[in-house]
Design a protein around this motif. Structure first.
Motif, mmCIF file in Angstrom:
data_model
loop_
_atom_site.group_PDB
_atom_site.id
_atom_site.type_symbol
_atom_site.label_atom_id
_atom_site.label_comp_id
_atom_site.label_asym_id
_atom_site.label_seq_id
_atom_site.Cartn_x
_atom_site.Cartn_y
_atom_site.Cartn_z
ATOM 1 N N GLU A 1 -6.251 3.681 -3.172
ATOM 2 C CA GLU A 1 -6.917 3.976 -4.440
ATOM 3 C C GLU A 1 -8.415 3.705 -4.407
ATOM 4 N N GLN B 1 0.820 -1.211 0.000
ATOM 5 C CA GLN B 1 0.000 0.000 0.000
ATOM 6 C C GLN B 1 0.859 1.269 0.000
ATOM 7 N N GLU C 1 2.935 2.028 -2.134
ATOM 8 C CA GLU C 1 2.890 2.474 -3.524
ATOM 9 C C GLU C 1 1.628 3.296 -3.787
ATOM 10 N N GLY C 2 0.492 2.807 -3.323
ATOM 11 C CA GLY C 2 -0.767 3.526 -3.496
ATOM 12 C C GLY C 2 -0.805 4.822 -2.707
ATOM 13 N N GLU D 1 1.799 6.681 -1.993
ATOM 14 C CA GLU D 1 2.655 7.623 -2.707
ATOM 15 C C GLU D 1 1.929 8.184 -3.926
ATOM 16 N N LYS D 2 1.235 7.329 -4.663
ATOM 17 C CA LYS D 2 0.485 7.768 -5.840
ATOM 18 C C LYS D 2 -0.610 8.760 -5.435
ATOM 19 N N LEU D 3 -1.342 8.434 -4.384
ATOM 20 C CA LEU D 3 -2.399 9.311 -3.877
ATOM 21 C C LEU D 3 -1.812 10.667 -3.481
ATOM 22 N N TYR D 4 -0.686 10.638 -2.783
ATOM 23 C CA TYR D 4 -0.011 11.862 -2.335
ATOM 24 C C TYR D 4 0.403 12.719 -3.535
ATOM 25 N N LYS D 5 1.013 12.105 -4.531
ATOM 26 C CA LYS D 5 1.485 12.859 -5.698
ATOM 27 C C LYS D 5 0.326 13.413 -6.525
ATOM 28 N N GLU D 6 -0.712 12.622 -6.704
ATOM 29 C CA GLU D 6 -1.835 13.050 -7.540
ATOM 30 C C GLU D 6 -2.713 14.115 -6.885
ATOM 31 N N LYS E 1 -1.537 16.277 -4.249
ATOM 32 C CA LYS E 1 -0.655 17.070 -3.402
ATOM 33 C C LYS E 1 -1.190 18.473 -3.111
#
Length: 186
Positions: free
Chosen positions: A177, A70, A72-73, A75-80, A82
């Motif tokens: 996600e 998780q 990875e998810g 980090e993706k959530l944070y970047k998308e 931010k």
């Protein structure tokens, strides 16, 4: 009669000798997460006050857990998101010894394996006698003013609104996600 009077006098003397109880003020708990500062895994401090105006997703994490992917998810959530969300991870070794590493080892693992750039706190305890004050606040309606919650396992998530108030909690199986979380970001 003498004995009765003697008992009464002794009782009065004993009661008078008992110290008066002090009125205790009720403990004042922070009403928002913005009142908290925690040590960062990188050194320094994570001051939640600097996240005013953004939603905050607090997650207790572990490096050797079935839910570790998780990261990875998260980090993706944070970047998308931010611009409106900050993710803050709290490594904890409370469940099955799944976070045995030092802060340095945890930080290296998270960056190398998952490219984590979101803030990570120093390792804490999220349950038990030494529960970190932030997790006491997150899990107690008496303290957070919203709801009681339990941290049952690694990767339990707490979502807070832009004003630092608790919005929702999500069990470990709810992925970053998932629509359950994303609906709060729309």
């Amino acid at each position: 009669m003498k004995n009765f009077l003697l008992v009464v006098v002794l009782l009065v003397v004993c009661v008078a000798a008992i110290p008066k109880a002090k009125k205790l003020k009720p403990k004042a708990y922070p009403k928002t997460i913005h009142a908290f500062k925690v040590p960062s895994i990188e050194g320094g401090t994570i001051d939640f006050k600097k996240y005013k105006g953004k939603k905050i997703l607090v997650v207790n994490t572990a490096s050797k857990c079935g839910y570790t992917p998780q990261y990875e998810g998260l980090e993706k959530l944070y970047k998308e998101h931010k611009d409106k969300l900050v993710v803050v991870g709290f490594p904890a070794n409370n469940f099955g010894g799944q976070e045995p590493g030092s802060d340095e080892e945890i930080q290296q693992f998270c960056k190398a394996r998952f490219g984590v750039t979101f803030p990570l706190a120093s390792k804490v305890e999220v349950v038990g006698d030494n529960t970190h004050p932030l997790f006491k606040w997150l899990t107690s309606k008496e303290e957070n003013g919203v709801l009681d919650a339990k941290v049952k396992w690694n990767f339990t998530k707490f979502l807070l609104d832009e004003n630092g108030k608790l919005l929702a909690t999500f069990e470990s199986k709810v992925t970053p996600e998932s629509e359950e979380i994303l609906k709060y970001l729309k």
